[in-house]
Design a protein around this motif. Structure first.
Motif, short mmCIF file in Angstrom:
data_model
loop_
_atom_site.label_atom_id
_atom_site.label_comp_id
_atom_site.label_asym_id
_atom_site.label_seq_id
_atom_site.Cartn_x
_atom_site.Cartn_y
_atom_site.Cartn_z
N TYR A 178 0.83 -1.19 0.00
CA TYR A 178 0.00 0.00 0.00
C TYR A 178 0.87 1.25 0.00
O TYR A 178 1.98 1.26 0.55
CB TYR A 178 -0.87 0.06 1.25
N LYS A 179 0.35 2.34 -0.55
CA LYS A 179 1.00 3.64 -0.47
C LYS A 179 0.19 4.50 0.49
O LYS A 179 -1.03 4.55 0.41
CB LYS A 179 1.06 4.32 -1.83
N LEU A 180 0.87 5.16 1.41
CA LEU A 180 0.20 6.04 2.36
C LEU A 180 0.15 7.46 1.83
O LEU A 180 1.18 8.03 1.47
CB LEU A 180 0.92 6.03 3.71
N ASP A 181 -1.04 8.03 1.78
CA ASP A 181 -1.23 9.44 1.43
C ASP A 181 -1.54 10.16 2.73
O ASP A 181 -2.68 10.16 3.21
CB ASP A 181 -2.37 9.58 0.43
N ILE A 182 -0.51 10.76 3.34
CA ILE A 182 -0.63 11.31 4.69
C ILE A 182 -0.87 12.82 4.63
O ILE A 182 -0.13 13.56 4.00
CB ILE A 182 0.65 11.03 5.50
#
Length: 206
Positions: free
Chosen positions: A54-58
């Motif tokens: 997964y890629k985190l969009d923070i």
């Protein structure tokens, strides 16, 4: 003061009712978080991404900012915020109550610009004197700032320092210190410790 300080910034980890991540279809997880935890995710986030794919969009903001975005229909998957805002969002049905979990606590402290003189705040009287002698002070309108507003009234100095207090509604208290616009920042300790150009004076006295 000890008890209130210890719980004022309890953080909770929540999965949104209408936006849970689907491992089969969702390559990205949108995380809305308090600044204190954003600094942690900056360290452990890459490990999570490598382990899960997964890629985190923070996105870091205050509760009021997140509320405006949610009310405008912006989607997210996970919210990490203060206990009071999370309780409100559960009542409103925006997040799943059963996913609520306390994950961290952060006390409130005082910060000054790097190289500046650090006032004595080791006792309640010393803390009051430091605020009365300071040229300018900043604390937030929300979050830790709500506690601070009540504390200053209990200490009997709220009116005396009101003219030199700045209360931003965005998370810029320590930024104002680095720019030299504010002498004393009163905010969660994690923010002080993770802002370049700001030095930690100490926690609020017991």
């Amino acid at each position: 003061m000890n008890r209130a300080i210890s719980v004022i910034t309890g953080l909770v980890f929540i999965v949104l009712f209408f936006g849970q991540a689907d491992p089969g279809n969702t390559p990205e997880i949108k995380v809305w978080t308090a600044r204190a935890i954003a600094t942690v995710l900056a360290e452990v986030g890459p490990q999570f991404e490598r382990a899960t794919g997964y890629k985190l969009d923070i996105s870091s903001d205050l509760p009021t900012g997140f509320a405006r975005r949610a009310n405008a229909g912006e989607p997210f998957d996970i919210l990490i915020s203060g206990s009071a805002p999370v309780d409100e969002w559960i009542i409103e049905g925006k997040i799943l109550g059963e996913t609520r979990a306390d994950i961290a606590r952060s006390g409130i402290g005082v910060g000054v610009r790097a190289g500046a003189r650090k006032p004595d705040i080791t006792s309640v009287e010393a803390f009051k004197r430091a605020l009365l002698e300071a040229k300018s002070i900043a604390y937030l309108k929300v979050g830790s700032g709500v506690y601070m507003a009540g504390l200053l009234k209990r200490l009997g100095i709220a009116e005396a320092i009101n003219s030199k207090v700045t209360r931003p509604d965005t998370d810029i208290v320590t930024d104002l210190v680095t720019k030299g616009e504010i002498q004393l920042a009163i905010v969660v300790i994690t923010q002080i410790l993770t802002t370049p150009g700001v030095e930690f004076v100490g926690p609020l006295p017991p």
